[in-house]
Enzyme design. Structure first.
Site, PDB file in Angstrom:
ATOM      1  N   ASP A  17      87.313  55.811   9.098  1.00 34.62           N
ATOM      2  CA  ASP A  17      86.952  55.964   7.688  1.00 34.62           C
ATOM      3  C   ASP A  17      87.035  57.446   7.303  1.00 34.62           C
ATOM      4  OD1 ASP A  17      85.764  55.131   5.139  1.00 34.62           O
ATOM      5  OD2 ASP A  17      83.952  56.112   5.869  1.00 34.62           O
ATOM      6  N   ASP A  19      85.390  59.289   3.851  1.00 33.75           N
ATOM      7  CA  ASP A  19      84.192  59.851   3.227  1.00 33.75           C
ATOM      8  C   ASP A  19      82.955  59.528   4.059  1.00 33.75           C
ATOM      9  OD1 ASP A  19      85.361  60.849   0.683  1.00 33.75           O
ATOM     10  OD2 ASP A  19      85.780  58.726   0.364  1.00 33.75           O
ATOM     11  N   ASP A 179      80.820  55.032   8.672  1.00 34.57           N
ATOM     12  CA  ASP A 179      79.481  55.582   8.453  1.00 34.57           C
ATOM     13  C   ASP A 179      78.553  54.629   7.715  1.00 34.57           C
ATOM     14  OD1 ASP A 179      80.959  55.983   5.940  1.00 34.57           O
ATOM     15  OD2 ASP A 179      79.222  57.168   5.319  1.00 34.57           O
TER      16      ASP A 179
END
Length: 231
Positions: A17, A19, A179
């Protein structure tokens, strides 16, 4: 935190991922949304609140922000807000963001193991590619996919499955790193193993509330071994 080990012989590829996982982009979001809200003569929004809204794609973010600041008829304002947001984001993309510690080292270690890498984000591809290039991360990836690359976004498994196909890796032999619950839900539904970083956004909730195979304080902490050494 004990560094998690995975058996290298059980993996062909890793999907990462963007961001909150590789780059702290909260400053970019705040700047672009601030410009958008100013253009629309709407109240400002605190950066801390933005962090709880990030992760489900730019369209969701804009709608959530419009509702958060009490915009009249948020849906009627959406197209204008989206246009202004794109204008501001493209103008400042990467200027207010930083690569998290350990990311470059972690990606380099994965490449050194011969794994194929892809970046999969819900951020529009037109935002993601320039950001990766600006931060010196683009060279690590065989493929980059954004929130507009597939018909649906994470937490739907479709983007994970499409990325696995592009990588030529079966989901069961692919590790996803993210995240948030979006990343974990998408990975689980696609049949991938998943590792979550402890420092990202996760909609303002503790990431350890989300079931995962392991948690990382840094991408550099991920360890790959073979056989008994990986257990």
């Amino acid at each position: 935190m004990t560094a998690p080990f995975f058996d290298r012989t059980s993996l062909d590829a890793v999907i990462v991922d963007l961001d909150g996982t590789m780059v702290d982009t909260l400053g970019d979001f705040a700047a672009a949304l601030g410009g958008m809200l100013q253009d629309l003569s709407l109240p400002a929004i605190e950066a801390g609140v933005i962090g709880t809204l990030v992760g489900k794609g730019s369209e969701h973010l804009i709608r959530a922000v419009l509702q958060q600041v009490g915009a009249p008829s948020p849906e009627a304002l959406f197209e204008q807000a989206w246009t202004r947001y794109q204008h501001h984001y493209l103008a400042i993309n990467g200027q207010h963001s930083t690569v998290y510690p350990g990311v470059i080292e972690g990606l380099a270690a994965l490449r050194a193991q011969g794994l194929r890498l892809a970046c999969l984000t819900n951020k529009p591809l037109a935002f993601a590619r320039p950001l990766l290039a600006a931060k010196g991360l683009d060279g690590f990836f065989d493929h980059v996919f954004g929130g507009d690359s597939f018909a649906r976004k994470k937490p739907d498994p479709l983007p994970l499955l499409g990325t696995c196909e592009a990588l030529g890796s079966a989901p069961g032999r692919t590790l996803a790193i993210g995240d948030s619950s979006n990343d974990a839900q998408a990975a689980r539904a696609a049949g991938c193993r998943v590792v979550l970083v402890s420092y990202g956004y996760n909609h303002g909730r503790p990431v350890r509330e989300v079931p995962a195979d392991a948690y990382l304080d840094s991408l550099a902490d991920l360890r790959l071994g073979t056989g008994a050494a990986a257990r």
